[in-house]
Scaffold this motif. Structure first.
Motif, mmCIF file in Angstrom:
data_model
loop_
_atom_site.group_PDB
_atom_site.id
_atom_site.type_symbol
_atom_site.label_atom_id
_atom_site.label_comp_id
_atom_site.label_asym_id
_atom_site.label_seq_id
_atom_site.Cartn_x
_atom_site.Cartn_y
_atom_site.Cartn_z
ATOM 1 N N LYS A 99 45.582 43.837 44.314
ATOM 2 C CA LYS A 99 45.773 42.868 45.408
ATOM 3 C C LYS A 99 46.245 41.572 44.772
ATOM 4 O O LYS A 99 45.485 40.917 44.058
ATOM 5 C CB LYS A 99 44.461 42.633 46.135
ATOM 6 N N ILE A 100 47.500 41.258 45.025
ATOM 7 C CA ILE A 100 48.073 40.049 44.420
ATOM 8 C C ILE A 100 48.627 39.160 45.538
ATOM 9 O O ILE A 100 49.458 39.609 46.342
ATOM 10 C CB ILE A 100 49.225 40.388 43.448
ATOM 11 N N ASN A 101 48.177 37.942 45.565
ATOM 12 C CA ASN A 101 48.669 36.973 46.567
ATOM 13 C C ASN A 101 48.616 37.546 47.975
ATOM 14 O O ASN A 101 49.561 37.445 48.754
ATOM 15 C CB ASN A 101 50.090 36.504 46.222
ATOM 16 N N ASN A 112 45.651 50.323 30.223
ATOM 17 C CA ASN A 112 45.379 49.271 29.228
ATOM 18 C C ASN A 112 46.412 48.149 29.232
ATOM 19 O O ASN A 112 46.301 47.198 28.467
ATOM 20 C CB ASN A 112 45.347 49.868 27.814
ATOM 21 N N MET A 113 47.414 48.287 30.089
ATOM 22 C CA MET A 113 48.439 47.239 30.136
ATOM 23 C C MET A 113 47.794 45.910 30.536
ATOM 24 O O MET A 113 46.999 45.854 31.474
ATOM 25 C CB MET A 113 49.508 47.615 31.169
ATOM 26 N N PRO A 114 48.109 44.829 29.831
ATOM 27 C CA PRO A 114 47.561 43.544 30.263
ATOM 28 C C PRO A 114 48.078 43.171 31.663
ATOM 29 O O PRO A 114 49.229 43.461 32.005
ATOM 30 C CB PRO A 114 48.099 42.561 29.220
ATOM 31 N N LEU A 115 47.203 42.545 32.440
ATOM 32 C CA LEU A 115 47.592 42.127 33.794
ATOM 33 C C LEU A 115 48.885 41.310 33.775
ATOM 34 O O LEU A 115 49.726 41.454 34.663
ATOM 35 C CB LEU A 115 46.439 41.302 34.403
ATOM 36 N N ASN A 121 39.585 36.320 42.118
ATOM 37 C CA ASN A 121 38.613 35.830 43.108
ATOM 38 C C ASN A 121 38.357 34.330 42.939
ATOM 39 O O ASN A 121 37.222 33.858 42.998
ATOM 40 C CB ASN A 121 37.296 36.596 43.019
ATOM 41 N N GLY A 122 39.420 33.581 42.713
ATOM 42 C CA GLY A 122 39.324 32.116 42.663
ATOM 43 C C GLY A 122 38.952 31.527 41.317
ATOM 44 O O GLY A 122 38.984 30.313 41.150
ATOM 45 N N ALA A 159 40.879 46.697 34.648
ATOM 46 C CA ALA A 159 39.637 45.920 34.808
ATOM 47 C C ALA A 159 39.667 45.040 36.058
ATOM 48 O O ALA A 159 38.660 44.427 36.408
ATOM 49 C CB ALA A 159 39.406 45.047 33.582
ATOM 50 N N VAL A 160 40.812 44.992 36.735
ATOM 51 C CA VAL A 160 40.944 44.075 37.882
ATOM 52 C C VAL A 160 40.226 44.631 39.116
ATOM 53 O O VAL A 160 39.579 43.894 39.873
ATOM 54 C CB VAL A 160 42.436 43.802 38.196
ATOM 55 N N GLY A 161 40.314 45.946 39.298
ATOM 56 C CA GLY A 161 39.622 46.584 40.421
ATOM 57 C C GLY A 161 40.043 45.998 41.760
ATOM 58 O O GLY A 161 41.236 45.802 42.009
ATOM 59 N N ASP A 162 39.059 45.685 42.619
ATOM 60 C CA ASP A 162 39.354 45.166 43.954
ATOM 61 C C ASP A 162 39.487 43.655 43.985
ATOM 62 O O ASP A 162 39.661 43.071 45.060
ATOM 63 C CB ASP A 162 38.219 45.553 44.918
#
Ligand code: FES
Ligand code: FES
Length: 152
Positions: A7-9, A20-23, A53-54, A66-69
């Motif tokens: 979930k981006i923007n 394993n790719m960096p965000l 999440n801010g 690792a970003v998940g939801d």
């Protein structure tokens, strides 16, 4: 490779990526959001700062898996028309030089004000300490953060 939903923007993206790719790679190369910058790649400069999440995170050192939801916000999603108080203050103080570090600086400053709407000089110093600017805009950054805090 795996299909990873991010979930981006406030939009959902389905990306084919190594978990394993960096965000940062996923944001720039797969989602096409190039406002977030690559500086050091090892969590030392702050150029790649986005919000999860801010809260400010270094996207060069966070695997996409690792970003998940969590909601990711990049500089493109901070405000609709570039009118977040931090962006307005940046313009008023005329903070920028070359601009390279500035998306990361603005995202770190915005996260600070999310958590602490009235930061002291020490709070600002501590929050911004890890964001490096080779053009040396530090004094104007501090002035702009104080101005933005007054606008909120
Ligand atoms: S590129 Fe992420 S901290 Fe430098
Ligand atoms: S404005 Fe040039 S690196 Fe910060």
């Amino acid at each position: 490779m795996a299909t990873i939903k991010l979930k981006i923007n406030k939009k959902t993206y389905s990306l084919e990526a190594d978990p394993n790719m960096p965000l940062l790679w996923a944001l720039r190369d797969l989602a096409g959001l190039t406002g977030t910058k690559y500086g050091c790649g090892i969590a030392q400069c702050g150029a790649c700062t986005v919000h999860l999440n801010g809260a400010a995170v270094r996207s060069c050192s966070l695997p996409v898996s690792a970003v998940g939801d969590s909601e990711v916000t990049t500089i493109e999603g901070l405000s609709k028309n570039g009118d977040h108080p931090v962006q307005k203050a940046w313009e008023e103080v005329d903070v920028m030089q070359c601009g390279y570090c500035q998306a990361g600086q603005i995202m770190t400053a915005a996260a600070l004000l999310n958590q602490n709407p009235n930061p002291s000089d020490a709070d600002i110093y501590n929050a911004m300490n890890g964001n490096i600017c080779r053009c040396g805009t530090y004094l104007r950054i501090r002035e702009a953060i104080k101005l933005a805090a007054g606008m909120k």
